[in-house]
Motif scaffolding. Structure first.
Motif, mmCIF file in Angstrom:
data_model
loop_
_atom_site.group_PDB
_atom_site.id
_atom_site.type_symbol
_atom_site.label_atom_id
_atom_site.label_comp_id
_atom_site.label_asym_id
_atom_site.label_seq_id
_atom_site.Cartn_x
_atom_site.Cartn_y
_atom_site.Cartn_z
ATOM 1 N N CYS A 167 -38.731 94.851 -4.998
ATOM 2 C CA CYS A 167 -40.055 95.247 -5.510
ATOM 3 C C CYS A 167 -41.188 94.894 -4.556
ATOM 4 O O CYS A 167 -42.285 95.447 -4.669
ATOM 5 N N CYS A 169 -44.946 94.795 -5.408
ATOM 6 C CA CYS A 169 -44.946 95.239 -6.819
ATOM 7 C C CYS A 169 -45.732 96.497 -7.162
ATOM 8 O O CYS A 169 -46.065 96.698 -8.333
ATOM 9 N N THR A 173 -43.429 98.303 -9.483
ATOM 10 C CA THR A 173 -43.239 97.490 -10.700
ATOM 11 C C THR A 173 -44.445 97.654 -11.624
ATOM 12 O O THR A 173 -44.313 97.777 -12.841
ATOM 13 N N GLY A 222 -39.263 92.907 -11.808
ATOM 14 C CA GLY A 222 -39.274 93.149 -10.361
ATOM 15 C C GLY A 222 -38.448 92.078 -9.677
ATOM 16 O O GLY A 222 -38.595 90.891 -10.000
#
Ligand SMILES: C[S@@+](CC[C@H](N)C(=O)[O-])C[C@H]1O[C@@H](n2cnc3c(N)ncnc32)[C@H](O)[C@@H]1O
Length: 242
Positions: free
Chosen positions: A62, A65, A68, A83
């Motif tokens: 991830c 992120c 995510t 994540g």
């Protein structure tokens, strides 16, 4: 055999150190390299997967992120986005972004290895991996883990750099990855070697159709492919288990 093992270990350590060292600049460099289009590609993947509020999704590799966060916004407060990444520094940047957006309740971040997931079978409705497959260096291992943790009626998605089918375009693309991007990274971040990894990791990455075949061989029933920027980026979605 021993040589192969130690070569692999060195590669993993190299990938880890690359991401630990570029975490702070990763997001803006990513936006520049993709001309901001990565957001559109991720959105398209979420739509094609058909992710709904309340779903539980896992985002492998991830990094900082971005995916995510989009997943968490899609699944809403009744769902969950997990994540996972092995770089503490990338996760640190991701955690800050999650807090800024008030998403801490619906996101869980895990420091871990995509090839040895700390989850049980069939725990997730969907599993995504964004620009991560090239980096894990064991695609079979990653597919096998993704398949293990996704539900039988779920799906997985890989969004990744790929090698454009047109050979002239492919040459230009590799020139961009080998020369332009590292020069840019040198000027603005004084980190050209780390960005050389982008081109190097794509060299021995499977062709678009090879990756499709691998997904079938890994036991998925149906695979669909979307190409972006003339095949410089590919989205593979795989569903159903044989
Ligand atoms: C190019 S970044 C992609 C980050 C994010 N998914 C995105 O789309 O922007 C690749 C990420 O894969 C992570 N990674 C590489 N190998 C991994 C592994 N075996 N297990 C977990 N994370 C890994 C790196 O730490 C890095 O954050």
């Amino acid at each position: 055999m021993v040589d192969e093992e130690s070569k692999k270990k060195k590669e993993v350590a190299h990938v880890h150190s690359v991401f630990e060292s570029i975490s702070k600049n990763y997001d803006w460099m990513n936006s520049i390299m993709s001309l901001g289009l990565h957001k559109k590609w991720r959105k398209k993947a979420i739509e094609e997967l058909g992710i709904q509020p309340g779903d539980r999704v896992l985002d492998l590799c991830c990094g900082t992120c971005d995916w995510t966060i989009s997943l968490a916004q899609t699944v809403g407060s009744k769902g969950q986005a997990v994540g996972l990444d092995f770089s503490k520094e990338m996760l640190k940047v991701g955690q800050e972004k999650i807090e800024e957006r008030g998403l801490t309740e619906q996101v869980e971040l895990v420091e871990g290895d995509a090839l040895d997931l700390p989850f049980g079978e069939d725990e997730f409705d969907y599993v995504t991996i964004g620009f991560g497959l090239r980096n894990v260096r064991d695609i079979w291992g990653a597919f096998s883990e993704m398949k293990r943790v996704v539900k039988d009626d779920g799906a997985i998605a890989s969004l990744e750099l790929s090698k454009p089918p047109n050979q002239l375009y492919r040459k230009l693309y590799f020139f961009y990855l080998y020369k332009i991007i590292p020069s840019f990274a040198k000027i603005f971040m004084n980190k050209s070697n780390q960005y050389l990894w982008l081109a190097q990791s794509l060299e021995d990455f499977p062709e678009i159709q090879e990756l499709e075949d691998m997904l079938y061989q890994a036991g998925f029933e149906q695979v669909s492919i979307d190409l972006f920027l003339g095949g410089a980026i590919a989205l593979h979605i795989a569903e159903g288990t044989v």
